[in-house]
Design a protein around this motif. Structure first.
Motif, mmCIF file in Angstrom:
data_model
loop_
_atom_site.group_PDB
_atom_site.id
_atom_site.type_symbol
_atom_site.label_atom_id
_atom_site.label_comp_id
_atom_site.label_asym_id
_atom_site.label_seq_id
_atom_site.Cartn_x
_atom_site.Cartn_y
_atom_site.Cartn_z
ATOM 1 N N ALA A 1 37.939 33.367 41.194
ATOM 2 C CA ALA A 1 36.471 33.099 41.449
ATOM 3 C C ALA A 1 35.882 31.650 41.329
ATOM 4 C CB ALA A 1 35.693 34.013 40.362
ATOM 5 N N ALA A 2 36.494 31.061 40.290
ATOM 6 C CA ALA A 2 35.957 29.778 40.086
ATOM 7 C C ALA A 2 36.485 28.666 41.174
ATOM 8 C CB ALA A 2 36.458 29.101 38.648
ATOM 9 N N ALA A 3 37.562 29.154 41.727
ATOM 10 C CA ALA A 3 38.269 28.314 42.800
ATOM 11 C C ALA A 3 37.811 28.433 43.866
ATOM 12 C CB ALA A 3 39.784 28.587 42.877
ATOM 13 N N GLN A 4 37.040 29.685 44.167
ATOM 14 C CA GLN A 4 36.566 29.930 45.337
ATOM 15 C C GLN A 4 35.201 29.049 45.886
ATOM 16 O OE1 GLN A 4 36.228 34.362 45.802
ATOM 17 N NE2 GLN A 4 34.981 34.049 47.648
ATOM 18 N N PHE A 5 34.620 28.739 45.019
ATOM 19 C CA PHE A 5 33.145 27.961 45.027
ATOM 20 C C PHE A 5 33.235 26.542 44.544
ATOM 21 C CE2 PHE A 5 32.569 32.705 44.416
ATOM 22 C CZ PHE A 5 31.802 33.001 45.719
ATOM 23 N N ALA A 6 32.802 25.763 45.564
ATOM 24 C CA ALA A 6 32.813 24.194 45.007
ATOM 25 C C ALA A 6 31.924 24.082 43.895
ATOM 26 C CB ALA A 6 32.338 23.703 46.294
ATOM 27 N N GLU B 1 30.180 49.237 52.927
ATOM 28 C CA GLU B 1 31.346 49.284 52.363
ATOM 29 C C GLU B 1 31.832 47.900 52.130
ATOM 30 O OE1 GLU B 1 34.474 52.135 53.168
ATOM 31 O OE2 GLU B 1 35.343 51.690 51.293
ATOM 32 N N THR B 2 32.272 47.078 53.317
ATOM 33 C CA THR B 2 32.740 45.785 53.105
ATOM 34 C C THR B 2 32.144 44.800 52.285
ATOM 35 O OG1 THR B 2 33.694 45.952 55.555
ATOM 36 C CG2 THR B 2 33.667 43.808 54.794
ATOM 37 N N LEU B 3 30.525 44.878 52.525
ATOM 38 C CA LEU B 3 30.029 44.037 51.577
ATOM 39 C C LEU B 3 30.033 44.150 50.092
ATOM 40 C CD1 LEU B 3 26.862 43.321 53.879
ATOM 41 C CD2 LEU B 3 28.545 41.764 53.255
ATOM 42 N N SER B 4 30.246 45.490 49.910
ATOM 43 C CA SER B 4 30.093 46.126 48.376
ATOM 44 C C SER B 4 31.254 45.322 47.642
ATOM 45 C CB SER B 4 30.310 47.529 48.475
ATOM 46 O OG SER B 4 31.563 47.995 48.628
ATOM 47 N N LYS B 5 32.354 44.778 48.209
ATOM 48 C CA LYS B 5 33.316 44.259 47.609
ATOM 49 C C LYS B 5 33.194 42.647 47.448
ATOM 50 C CE LYS B 5 36.209 47.311 50.010
ATOM 51 N NZ LYS B 5 37.043 47.529 51.105
ATOM 52 N N LEU B 6 32.404 42.065 47.940
ATOM 53 C CA LEU B 6 32.074 40.781 48.078
ATOM 54 C C LEU B 6 31.422 40.014 46.686
ATOM 55 C CD1 LEU B 6 31.472 40.062 51.541
ATOM 56 C CD2 LEU B 6 33.554 40.068 50.447
ATOM 57 N N PRO B 7 30.222 40.611 46.134
ATOM 58 C CA PRO B 7 29.477 39.623 45.124
ATOM 59 C C PRO B 7 30.212 39.441 44.020
ATOM 60 C CG PRO B 7 28.058 41.629 46.202
ATOM 61 C CD PRO B 7 29.634 41.954 46.564
ATOM 62 N N TRP B 8 31.310 40.164 43.640
ATOM 63 C CA TRP B 8 31.562 40.260 42.297
ATOM 64 C C TRP B 8 32.376 39.088 42.012
ATOM 65 C CZ3 TRP B 8 28.301 43.556 41.161
ATOM 66 C CH2 TRP B 8 28.103 44.551 42.087
ATOM 67 N N ALA B 9 33.103 38.438 42.911
ATOM 68 C CA ALA B 9 33.962 37.265 42.501
ATOM 69 C C ALA B 9 32.966 36.108 42.247
ATOM 70 C CB ALA B 9 34.919 37.027 43.617
ATOM 71 N N ALA B 10 31.668 36.283 42.603
ATOM 72 C CA ALA B 10 30.879 35.008 42.498
ATOM 73 C C ALA B 10 29.993 35.247 41.397
ATOM 74 C CB ALA B 10 29.758 34.979 43.585
ATOM 75 N N PHE B 11 30.661 35.901 40.323
ATOM 76 C CA PHE B 11 29.832 36.145 38.870
ATOM 77 C C PHE B 11 30.682 35.660 37.811
ATOM 78 C CE2 PHE B 11 27.306 39.291 41.143
ATOM 79 C CZ PHE B 11 26.104 39.079 40.429
ATOM 80 N N GLY B 12 31.609 34.628 38.455
ATOM 81 C CA GLY B 12 32.448 33.916 37.498
ATOM 82 C C GLY B 12 31.982 33.115 36.358
#
Ligand code: ASC
Length: 151
Positions: A20-25, A71-82
């Motif tokens: 998650a941390a690696a995904q965002f600058a 459904e697709t979007l429901s999977k996305l936010p979580w990695a951004a709560f790192g």
């Protein structure tokens, strides 16, 4: 050479450990990303709600398309709560997201499960099927917001 190789290895291992941390600058990007995905999801979920609640006429094709997007979007936010994205003043996410992370993760998984069922229901192509699952799905949005989002 050996030092470079071990640094490269360490960097790739930490990327695996903290995807998650690696995904965002930067943390601000993670906040913007999770808010944006939630916002777009709410727009498409709202279109399903309008049909489920009879505010707009049921349209099976539109229902299926919107539910698939949700459904697709429901999977996305979580990695951004790192870790390190608990930015006070810049987010409505409560400290409980990080302090009680197991419970937050459980709530996110419950939501994804109910949204997947909503997508299946929408594909059935009837208003009754959509109505039968819409409330369960919305309940998991609200449940998580009650515990993990500031008013
Ligand atoms: C929405 C939206 C939410 C949920 C929630 C369901 O459309 O933006 O947060 O539904 O209100 O109870």
């Amino acid at each position: 050479m050996k030092v470079v190789a071990s640094l490269v290895l360490a960097a790739s291992l930490s990327a695996v450990a903290f995807p998650a941390a690696a995904q965002f600058a930067k943390a601000e990007d993670a906040v913007k990303y999770r808010q944006s995905t939630m916002f777009v999801m709410s727009q498409h979920f709202g279109r399903l709600g309008a049909m489920a609640n009879g505010r707009v006429a049921f349209d099976a094709k539109a229902a299926a398309e919107n539910a698939a997007i949700v459904e697709t979007l429901s999977k996305l936010p979580w990695a951004a709560f790192g870790p390190g994205t608990d930015m006070e003043g810049n987010t409505k996410a409560l400290p409980a997201v990080w302090k009680d992370n197991a419970k937050f993760k459980e709530a996110s998984e419950k939501m994804m499960g109910e949204i997947a069922k909503l997508n299946t229901a929408a594909k059935a192509g009837t208003l009754d099927a959509l109505k039968a699952q819409f409330g369960n799905a919305g309940g998991t949005c609200k449940g998580c917001h009650d515990n993990f989002r500031a008013k």
